[in-house]
Scaffold this active site. Structure first.
Site, PDB file in Angstrom:
ATOM      1  N   LYS A 196      41.136  38.671  38.171  1.00 38.59           N
ATOM      2  CA  LYS A 196      39.903  38.864  37.406  1.00 38.59           C
ATOM      3  C   LYS A 196      38.825  39.381  38.345  1.00 38.59           C
ATOM      4  CE  LYS A 196      36.559  36.555  34.396  1.00 38.59           C
ATOM      5  NZ  LYS A 196      36.185  35.281  33.735  1.00 38.59           N
ATOM      6  N   ARG A 206      29.035  38.197  27.640  1.00 41.07           N
ATOM      7  CA  ARG A 206      28.042  37.200  28.042  1.00 41.07           C
ATOM      8  C   ARG A 206      26.923  37.100  27.016  1.00 41.07           C
ATOM      9  NH1 ARG A 206      28.276  38.816  34.511  1.00 41.07           N
ATOM     10  NH2 ARG A 206      30.369  37.924  34.843  1.00 41.07           N
ATOM     11  N   LYS A 223      28.820  36.505  40.220  1.00 43.11           N
ATOM     12  CA  LYS A 223      30.051  35.729  40.356  1.00 43.11           C
ATOM     13  C   LYS A 223      30.972  36.294  41.441  1.00 43.11           C
ATOM     14  CE  LYS A 223      29.809  34.138  35.574  1.00 43.11           C
ATOM     15  NZ  LYS A 223      30.574  33.756  34.353  1.00 43.11           N
ATOM     16  N   GLU A 239      46.832  36.966  44.767  1.00 48.88           N
ATOM     17  CA  GLU A 239      46.289  36.001  43.819  1.00 48.88           C
ATOM     18  C   GLU A 239      47.299  35.691  42.710  1.00 48.88           C
ATOM     19  OE1 GLU A 239      43.561  34.253  43.565  1.00 48.88           O
ATOM     20  OE2 GLU A 239      42.057  35.149  44.878  1.00 48.88           O
ATOM     21  N   LYS A 254      42.170  41.509  34.449  1.00 48.83           N
ATOM     22  CA  LYS A 254      40.942  41.692  33.683  1.00 48.83           C
ATOM     23  C   LYS A 254      39.889  42.334  34.579  1.00 48.83           C
ATOM     24  CE  LYS A 254      37.508  39.081  31.015  1.00 48.83           C
ATOM     25  NZ  LYS A 254      37.024  37.748  30.596  1.00 48.83           N
ATOM     26  N   SER A 280      34.910  43.331  26.667  1.00 48.00           N
ATOM     27  CA  SER A 280      33.842  43.643  25.729  1.00 48.00           C
ATOM     28  C   SER A 280      33.156  44.969  26.020  1.00 48.00           C
ATOM     29  CB  SER A 280      32.808  42.520  25.743  1.00 48.00           C
ATOM     30  OG  SER A 280      32.268  42.333  27.043  1.00 48.00           O
ATOM     31  N   TYR A 319      39.580  43.208  21.387  1.00 47.71           N
ATOM     32  CA  TYR A 319      38.733  43.112  20.208  1.00 47.71           C
ATOM     33  C   TYR A 319      39.096  44.180  19.177  1.00 47.71           C
ATOM     34  CZ  TYR A 319      36.196  40.424  23.677  1.00 47.71           C
ATOM     35  OH  TYR A 319      35.870  39.511  24.652  1.00 47.71           O
TER      36      TYR A 319
END
Length: 329
Positions: A196, A206, A223, A239, A254, A280, A319
């Site tokens: 990610k 968000r 982040k 990872e 992602k 998104s 989506y």
């Protein structure tokens, strides 16, 4: 050798193109993200995500029934909680009667066979908008993983089939797996957000959950200390392999389109299903351009989804799921 071999023979008609097509996207590929809010009778459009909605539990029930009837059989739940329930430790996340726990039960009561995956991270519950506990300007890793494990067990007790840790804390998959095993949830799966990235494409999400990091002193403004640097490639394999070794059943990359090279790298390396989250911002860009008449919505959507699957995705969180089914006719 030319002219004995003419590659264009295999492109001369739609029938031959369909017959030899290498990559097919179907409704079975989709994991449908759903946003849940408190209240009744709420179906609130998200301004930055046209035709996507926050749903109260009664409308969530209607939505999952519609999805099931459309041939979409898996959902990924997110919740937007009231600000007065947020704190630095995500206390509300482990409330057995919390919104997420009630949302899981709502879906399972409405469609018992619907596969339910749940977001596991603190940012929707954090007063600081971070995926972990904040202390002295740092995101605490180990303390956060303990809360994530409690959160995962709580979701499993409510009926979740899979938990989906999206936080990127080190070691959280092992901590969650051990907690689930200790509580007897041996069949509860883990879909790890393994690669990610700290991406600018998350903005509309968000907005949907009101989960952006807050801009106050002694709180990181972004982040980047836990999500991955988007310039890195080999780190993603490391990872992902660590998550598999810790007990992940499915791994995720992602965002989607800007990271298809990562998807292929991981698909070539691992022997578990690979999910991709078409996020998104990717959705919003297509919607906005289509509204302007600058591109053909369905054609671009189908091309992007096919590219994601062609890169190696076994599962696509998108989506566009309902739009895709409708486009199939």
């Amino acid at each position: 050798m030319y002219p004995l071999i003419r590659n264009r023979r295999l492109r001369t008609s739609e029938s031959i193109r369909r017959l030899i097509r290498e990559t097919l996207v179907t409704p079975d590929d989709f994991l449908v993200p759903l946003f849940v809010v408190e209240g009744k009778g709420i179906k609130e459009e998200i301004a930055s995500m046209p035709n996507y909605f926050r749903l109260s539990l009664d409308n969530l029930e209607k939505e999952v029934k519609e999805l099931w009837n459309m041939g979409l059989f898996a959902v990924l739940l997110f919740v937007k909680v009231d600000d007065n329930l947020k704190d630095n430790k995500g206390t509300e996340a482990i409330n057995p009667n919390g919104l997420m726990q009630r949302a899981i039960k709502t879906v399972k009561n409405a469609c018992p066979q619907m596969l339910v995956m749940t977001d596991v991270a603190l940012d929707p519950f954090s007063s600081y908008g971070h995926d972990g506990i904040v202390a002295e300007g740092q995101i605490l890793n180990d303390e956060t993983t303990e809360v994530l494990a409690e959160m995962s067990v709580s979701h499993a007790k409510a009926g979740a089939d899979f938990v989906a840790p999206s936080d990127m804390m080190d070691g959280r998959i092992l901590t969650i797996r051990e907690a689930l095993e200790d509580e007897g949830f041996t069949n509860t799966g883990i879909m790890a957000y393994s690669a990610k990235y700290a991406s600018a494409f998350y903005g509309p999400f968000r907005d949907a959950l009101d989960s952006a990091p807050v801009d106050i002193a002694n709180v990181p403004k972004d982040k980047k200390t836990y999500q991955m640097d988007y310039a890195n490639r080999y780190e993603a394999i490391k990872e992902t392999q660590m998550d598999i070794d810790e007990g992940a059943d499915i791994v995720m990359v992602k965002p989607g389109l800007c990271y298809l090279d990562i998807v292929r790298e991981i698909k070539n390396e691992v022997e578990v299903p690979v999910a991709v989250y078409q996020v998104s911002g990717e959705y919003a860009m297509v919607k906005a351009a289509a509204e302007k008449g600058w591109l053909n919505h369905d054609a671009v959507m189908l091309e992007q989804l096919t590219a994601i699957k062609r890169a190696g995705a076994d599962i696509i969180a998108s989506y566009f799921a309902k739009d895709f089914v409708r486009a199939l006719g």
